[in-house]
Design a protein around this motif. Structure first.
Motif, short mmCIF file in Angstrom:
data_model
loop_
_atom_site.label_atom_id
_atom_site.label_comp_id
_atom_site.label_asym_id
_atom_site.label_seq_id
_atom_site.Cartn_x
_atom_site.Cartn_y
_atom_site.Cartn_z
N ALA A 143 0.82 -1.21 0.00
CA ALA A 143 0.00 0.00 0.00
C ALA A 143 0.85 1.26 0.00
CB ALA A 143 -0.93 0.00 1.21
N THR A 144 1.96 1.24 0.74
CA THR A 144 2.82 2.42 0.86
C THR A 144 3.96 2.42 -0.15
OG1 THR A 144 4.15 1.29 2.53
CG2 THR A 144 2.33 2.66 3.31
N LYS A 145 3.89 1.47 -1.12
CA LYS A 145 4.93 1.37 -2.16
C LYS A 145 6.31 1.21 -1.53
CE LYS A 145 2.16 4.11 -5.39
NZ LYS A 145 2.09 5.34 -6.22
N ARG A 146 6.38 0.22 -0.62
CA ARG A 146 7.63 -0.14 0.05
C ARG A 146 8.09 0.95 1.03
NH1 ARG A 146 8.31 -0.89 -5.21
NH2 ARG A 146 9.82 0.83 -5.35
N PHE A 147 7.14 1.71 1.57
CA PHE A 147 7.45 2.77 2.53
C PHE A 147 8.48 3.74 1.95
CE2 PHE A 147 5.99 -0.73 5.24
CZ PHE A 147 5.00 -0.08 5.95
N ARG A 148 8.31 4.08 0.71
CA ARG A 148 9.27 4.97 0.07
C ARG A 148 9.05 6.41 0.52
NH1 ARG A 148 7.53 5.36 -6.33
NH2 ARG A 148 5.46 6.30 -6.04
N ASP A 149 10.09 7.20 0.44
CA ASP A 149 10.05 8.57 0.95
C ASP A 149 9.01 9.43 0.23
OD1 ASP A 149 12.01 7.96 2.74
OD2 ASP A 149 13.66 8.75 1.53
N LYS A 150 8.71 9.09 -1.01
CA LYS A 150 7.73 9.88 -1.76
C LYS A 150 6.36 9.82 -1.12
CE LYS A 150 6.09 10.67 -6.50
NZ LYS A 150 6.13 10.19 -7.90
N GLU A 151 6.06 8.74 -0.38
CA GLU A 151 4.76 8.58 0.27
C GLU A 151 4.77 9.10 1.70
OE1 GLU A 151 2.36 7.55 -1.68
OE2 GLU A 151 3.86 7.31 -3.26
N PHE A 158 7.39 9.85 17.56
CA PHE A 158 7.11 8.44 17.81
C PHE A 158 7.06 7.63 16.52
CE2 PHE A 158 5.27 10.91 21.24
CZ PHE A 158 5.80 10.29 22.35
N GLY A 159 7.39 8.22 15.40
CA GLY A 159 7.41 7.43 14.18
C GLY A 159 7.20 8.26 12.93
N ARG A 160 7.24 7.57 11.80
CA ARG A 160 7.04 8.19 10.49
C ARG A 160 5.69 7.76 9.94
NH1 ARG A 160 12.28 9.48 8.36
NH2 ARG A 160 11.63 9.12 6.21
N VAL A 161 5.00 8.67 9.27
CA VAL A 161 3.65 8.40 8.76
C VAL A 161 3.70 8.43 7.24
CG1 VAL A 161 1.23 9.10 8.79
CG2 VAL A 161 2.67 9.50 10.80
N TYR A 162 3.12 7.37 6.62
CA TYR A 162 3.13 7.24 5.17
C TYR A 162 1.70 7.16 4.64
CZ TYR A 162 8.04 5.91 5.78
OH TYR A 162 9.37 5.89 6.11
N LYS A 163 1.51 7.69 3.45
CA LYS A 163 0.24 7.53 2.76
C LYS A 163 0.23 6.18 2.06
CE LYS A 163 -2.61 9.36 -1.00
NZ LYS A 163 -2.72 10.36 -2.09
N GLY A 164 -0.93 5.53 2.05
CA GLY A 164 -1.03 4.24 1.39
C GLY A 164 -2.40 4.02 0.80
N ILE A 165 -2.47 3.11 -0.17
CA ILE A 165 -3.74 2.67 -0.76
C ILE A 165 -3.80 1.16 -0.61
CG2 ILE A 165 -5.17 2.59 -2.83
CD1 ILE A 165 -3.77 5.08 -3.82
N LEU A 166 -4.75 0.66 0.19
CA LEU A 166 -4.84 -0.78 0.43
C LEU A 166 -5.09 -1.51 -0.88
CD1 LEU A 166 -6.98 -0.78 3.70
CD2 LEU A 166 -4.50 -0.99 3.47
N VAL A 175 -0.37 5.26 7.38
CA VAL A 175 0.28 4.18 8.14
C VAL A 175 1.41 4.78 8.95
CG1 VAL A 175 1.46 1.97 8.00
CG2 VAL A 175 -0.29 2.55 6.30
N LYS A 176 1.33 4.61 10.25
CA LYS A 176 2.37 5.14 11.14
C LYS A 176 3.24 3.99 11.65
CE LYS A 176 3.19 8.25 15.00
NZ LYS A 176 2.59 9.21 15.94
N ARG A 177 4.55 4.13 11.47
CA ARG A 177 5.50 3.11 11.93
C ARG A 177 6.07 3.55 13.28
NH1 ARG A 177 9.42 1.52 6.96
NH2 ARG A 177 9.53 -0.43 8.14
#
Length: 405
Positions: A143-151, A158-166, A175-177
């Motif tokens: 969903a997050t395209k491998r948690f790439r920086d672009k997302e 407390f973490g990094r937040v990424y945009k994703g499409i299930l 998605v927060k890691r």
């Protein structure tokens, strides 16, 4: 086969000739970490468009140590074929097929193990009852395209937040890691996360679920297209919000806190109310999010003593003495949030000579000097009506020392 030097050797020899000392192929690799569970082995062969027959007369396998030698007298006979064809099958076909088989099995096993490690998750027996709230790491990874920086949507304490499409539902999520160093209390934490996932309010960001992985916890939220409120308050490149928009966001967050503190089946203490944890939806409503520090307790009971957590300058003074997070400590943080929104300043503003000034102290000083309107965000100087119901002057008066004396 595997020897104690952790090498995979492939040798070829006629059926009645001893095994050569020098292998045809050799690979240094430790398979002990791969062949742990049940393994399924099959045979396959092909020579393209040429019609041929291949036969496996026997094979020997040993996990540890020397594989059992073949007893040629006990091998079954080949189907009737010409003498030359039979000789070719025995002396060339069988060894080559076995070599190809071993290499194929080793390659497939290696790929499968790498795939499993890549998406490996931590599963506990007690999590079975939380099944509907758990996402697979593979789905979040895709969903997050491998948690790439672009997302990447943002980075917090407390973490990094990424945009994703299930991948299945095509729903947009955030998605927060979150890293965690031990399993202590993780069961209780997951239980609270799942409970918070049951919250339903128009001014609260919906927590959809979680994924627990070794050394990492992933929290899945509804995606808010306009991002966090602090981007509009403190980022020069972002468009500034009008006072009416800010007042609407303030009322929304207040409504969400009332729901958490008084209207839900349990009392929910957020413990980290601040502008960066307020998300703005597509209709410019404020939604309180990031419940990673939240705690729950039953109505009519007292909260347990806990560690002092939260963000500096939003933490109520009594927290350092009692260690108890209550609805009152949330309200204190909300007060700091109100000043952020109205003044367009952070709770602590760096000044010259490496000094800093607390926002609360500065606002009180301006109030005492009769210049309270000087504390407003400069972009709001012509964006309010003095004395109106939503005017910023009236709003500041509600929080003045005289009003609450």
């Amino acid at each position: 086969m595997m020897d104690w030097k952790k090498k995979l050797n492939v040798t070829i020899a006629p059926i009645k000739v001893p095994k050569p000392q020098i292998p045809l192929l050799s690979l240094s690799y430790d398979l002990s970490s791969i062949i742990l569970d049940s393994v399924y082995v099959g045979f396959s062969s092909s020579t393209g468009s040429v019609l041929t027959s291949h036969y496996i007369l026997g094979w020997s396998f040993q996990m540890n140590g020397q594989a059992q030698a073949f007893d040629l007298s006990r091998l079954p006979k080949l189907p009737p074929v010409g003498p030359q064809e039979q000789s070719k099958i025995l002396t060339i076909g069988l060894p080559v097929s076995l070599a190809v088989l071993l290499l194929t099995v080793a390659s497939i096993t290696f790929i499968v193990i790498r795939w499993k490690k890549k998406y490996a998750e931590v599963f506990e027996d007690w999590e079975l009852k939380y099944g509907p709230h758990r996402f697979s790491y593979k789905d979040l990874y895709v969903a997050t395209k491998r948690f790439r920086d672009k997302e990447l949507l943002g980075v917090g304490g407390f973490g990094r937040v990424y945009k994703g499409i299930l991948p299945t539902s095509k729903i947009e999520v955030a998605v927060k890691r979150v890293s965690h160093e031990s399993k202590q209390g993780i069961k209780e934490f997951i239980a609270e996360i799942v409970s918070i996932g049951q919250l339903r309010h128009r001014n609260i960001v919906q927590l959809l679920g979680y994924c627990l992985r070794k050394g990492e916890l992933l929290l899945v939220y509804d995606y808010m297209p306009n991002g966090s409120l602090d981007n509009f308050l403190f980022c020069p490149s972002s468009s500034r919000l009008s006072w009416r928009q800010r007042f609407q966001i303030i009322k929304g967050v207040a409504s969400g806190l009332v729901y958490l503190h008084e209207e839900w089946e349990q009392v929910v203490i957020h413990r980290d109310v601040k502008a960066s944890n307020v998300l703005v939806d597509c209709e410019w409503n404020g939604r309180l999010g990031d419940f990673g520090l939240a705690r729950l307790y039953d109505h009519g009971t007292n909260p347990l003593t806990t560690h002092v957590v939260g963000t500096l300058d939003y933490i109520a003074p009594e927290m350092t003495k009692t260690g108890k997070a209550t609805t009152s400590t949330d309200v204190f943080s909300f007060g700091a949030f109100l000043l952020e929104v109205a003044c367009g300043r952070r709770p602590i503003e760096p000044q010259e000579l490496d000094e800093s000034i607390a926002l609360v102290d500065w606002v009180v000083s301006c109030w005492n000097r009769g210049v309270i309107l000087e504390t407003t965000d400069l972009s709001l100087q012509s964006d309010y009506v003095r004395g109106s119901g939503v005017g910023i002057e009236t709003w500041f008066a509600l929080f003045s020392p005289d009003t609450h004396s």
